[in-house]
Design an enzyme around this catalytic site. Sequence first.
Site, PDB file in Angstrom:
ATOM      1  N   VAL A 300       0.828  -1.204   0.000  1.00  0.00           N
ATOM      2  CA  VAL A 300       0.000   0.000   0.000  1.00  0.00           C
ATOM      3  C   VAL A 300       0.859   1.249   0.000  1.00  0.00           C
ATOM      4  O   VAL A 300       0.565   2.240  -0.678  1.00  0.00           O
ATOM      5  CB  VAL A 300      -0.958  -0.007   1.213  1.00  0.00           C
ATOM      6  CG1 VAL A 300      -1.699   1.320   1.319  1.00  0.00           C
ATOM      7  CG2 VAL A 300      -1.944  -1.151   1.102  1.00  0.00           C
ATOM      8  N   ALA A 301       1.960   1.220   0.774  1.00  0.00           N
ATOM      9  CA  ALA A 301       2.817   2.401   0.883  1.00  0.00           C
ATOM     10  C   ALA A 301       3.525   2.724  -0.429  1.00  0.00           C
ATOM     11  O   ALA A 301       3.765   3.893  -0.753  1.00  0.00           O
ATOM     12  CB  ALA A 301       3.850   2.181   1.985  1.00  0.00           C
ATOM     13  N   GLU A 305      -0.823   7.021  -4.305  1.00  0.00           N
ATOM     14  CA  GLU A 305      -2.234   7.348  -4.434  1.00  0.00           C
ATOM     15  C   GLU A 305      -2.474   8.788  -4.855  1.00  0.00           C
ATOM     16  O   GLU A 305      -3.544   9.130  -5.355  1.00  0.00           O
ATOM     17  CB  GLU A 305      -2.976   7.065  -3.118  1.00  0.00           C
ATOM     18  CG  GLU A 305      -2.502   7.895  -1.933  1.00  0.00           C
ATOM     19  CD  GLU A 305      -1.377   7.209  -1.180  1.00  0.00           C
ATOM     20  OE1 GLU A 305      -1.055   7.639  -0.073  1.00  0.00           O
ATOM     21  OE2 GLU A 305      -0.815   6.232  -1.716  1.00  0.00           O
ATOM     22  N   ASP A 347       1.097  26.355 -42.899  1.00  0.00           N
ATOM     23  CA  ASP A 347       0.826  27.093 -44.127  1.00  0.00           C
ATOM     24  C   ASP A 347       1.231  28.555 -43.909  1.00  0.00           C
ATOM     25  O   ASP A 347       1.310  29.016 -42.767  1.00  0.00           O
ATOM     26  CB  ASP A 347      -0.662  26.994 -44.452  1.00  0.00           C
ATOM     27  CG  ASP A 347      -1.028  27.787 -45.695  1.00  0.00           C
ATOM     28  OD1 ASP A 347      -0.234  27.774 -46.655  1.00  0.00           O
ATOM     29  OD2 ASP A 347      -2.087  28.422 -45.690  1.00  0.00           O
TER      30      ASP A 347
END
Length: 591
Positions: A300-301, A305, A347
């Site tokens: 998780v670390a 996130e 152009d």
Amino acid sequence: MSKDWSSVDSEDILLELRSSLQGLSEDEVEYRLNRDGKNKLIEPPSVPEWKKILNQFIDPLVFLLIAAAIIAITVVDELGDGLFILFVISMNAIMGWWMERQADQAMTALKKMNVDTCVTIRDEHEVIINSEDLVIGDIIKLEDGDNIPADIRIITSYQFYTNESSMTGESNQRRKIGEKIEGKRVLAERDNMSYMGTVATNGRALGVVVATGMDTELGKIADNITSVETPKTPLEIKLESLGKFLGGIALTVAILLLTLTLLFSYIDGNFDTADGNGIALDPIKEELVKQFTIALAIFVAIVPEGLPIILVITLGLGMRNMARHRAIIRRMKAVETLGSTTVICTDKTGTLTRNEMTVVQLFSGSKRYVVKGRGYDPTIKGITDKNTKKQVNLEKLNQDIGSKMTFTCASLCNNSQISNEEGSWEAIGDPTCSATATFGWKTLGPNDEFKKENSRLHEFFFDAERKRMTTINEFNGGVWAFTKGALDPMESLFTKIYENGELIDITEEHLKEIREVNHSMASGALRVLALAGKEVPVGVDIKDINEIESNLTFLGLIGIRDPPRSEAYEAIATCHEAGIRVIMITGDQEY
């Protein structure tokens, strides 16, 4: 398989389509609209909003974050962290969906504003209608500059050319004819057909609509590409790679931690039974649960996130900044793709410049002049000798036959109208023609009056091969041909020149001087046109282009400048600072 109309005679086509040169009746048009539908390409069905939101979650990094949130809530017992990660993912999806929805709405509004029209014949009258209302059998009139609104079989044409590069990939213009073509031909060689999505570049034509909407050649292409998936942007590829990399790292670290901890515990004897003769299962289970929890916490670390929400905010700001500069981006992650740009091809006319051509230099009678002017305002007058810097009396200059014929050519050999609309001078027609018309007005007076006095009898339109246009006018009690165009292809046509008020044979010395002046003007970023003319002998067919465009008298050169847009300097400088190379694409001479 659709019918090859190019090999069918136009009269037979009209019979087969139950049409005529007088056009369809309104009742017949209504019937055919109900039968065949609108003349437009069918777009893929719109994606439901709920699916668009769901698509925001389809990303390896998001999957990783969802897994981390579930683990944080159910295993690690970190309810706050898990809910925060889910909140971040949801906000990321909602913001991404909202920004792309705004871009889709803007694109839809632009499509509604962009309504093409065309000229058709119905009930024996010419009417202007929306291109979507065209039906099979409609008789349509085409002129240079028109977008071809459907697949059309040409019935009659007059020096009619189209640019079919969007269909065939060929950059050369194709001349269109009304006669049927024998034998089977590939699309690019069906010279009596004009296709939806192409552009009329010269001349005019009359044709009958043979296919509309998805039955056109363009419609078939559109139908084939609807199943093609949009490729991923570089950012999406990198994020996908990052998600897989982080997932792999987290999983590897977790497995290594669990394996090494169990191994060292075993070596230290932590799993031995009390008598030391075996392995106790309960300590192993306790250690497994403990280390698995630690491994999941590390997993998780490792997952960032905060990365998705930072990306959405950054890309969202990029979309808003692009929108302020009138650039709409439909896919938010495509903003980053602009950062990969290394070359911009642009152009020149109308993009880097204001598309307001102005004659600023004149060469006539072996003398060079500077012409005062801005845009299409004929009231800004003044001619200065380029060498002496002295003001030239225009009335005196008109007394020279060579100069007067140069001005006459500029006034008559154009298809533009100059008018003052609410205090602003505007031109209708090709910008180059408009520049010569404005120059003619300055030297001989209002163009409309001068053209009425010297009525036009015939015209040979400009085309890419000849690089010139010619008009035949009643002038000075006779019939005269006036030609303007690029010097190189016209040089071999010159046989006479005015010198000191007399018409003499042109010499190599004259041609050398003309080439040098042409080179000098072109080197100064001017578009250079040669002006020529001749009196047409009695009995000559004025519709014979080879006879008319021969034995011409050289009259002069004019240098036309299209002033650059003020914002072009800053835009190019910004590109250079960003390391982007800017390439200008132009049809002007390479000097």
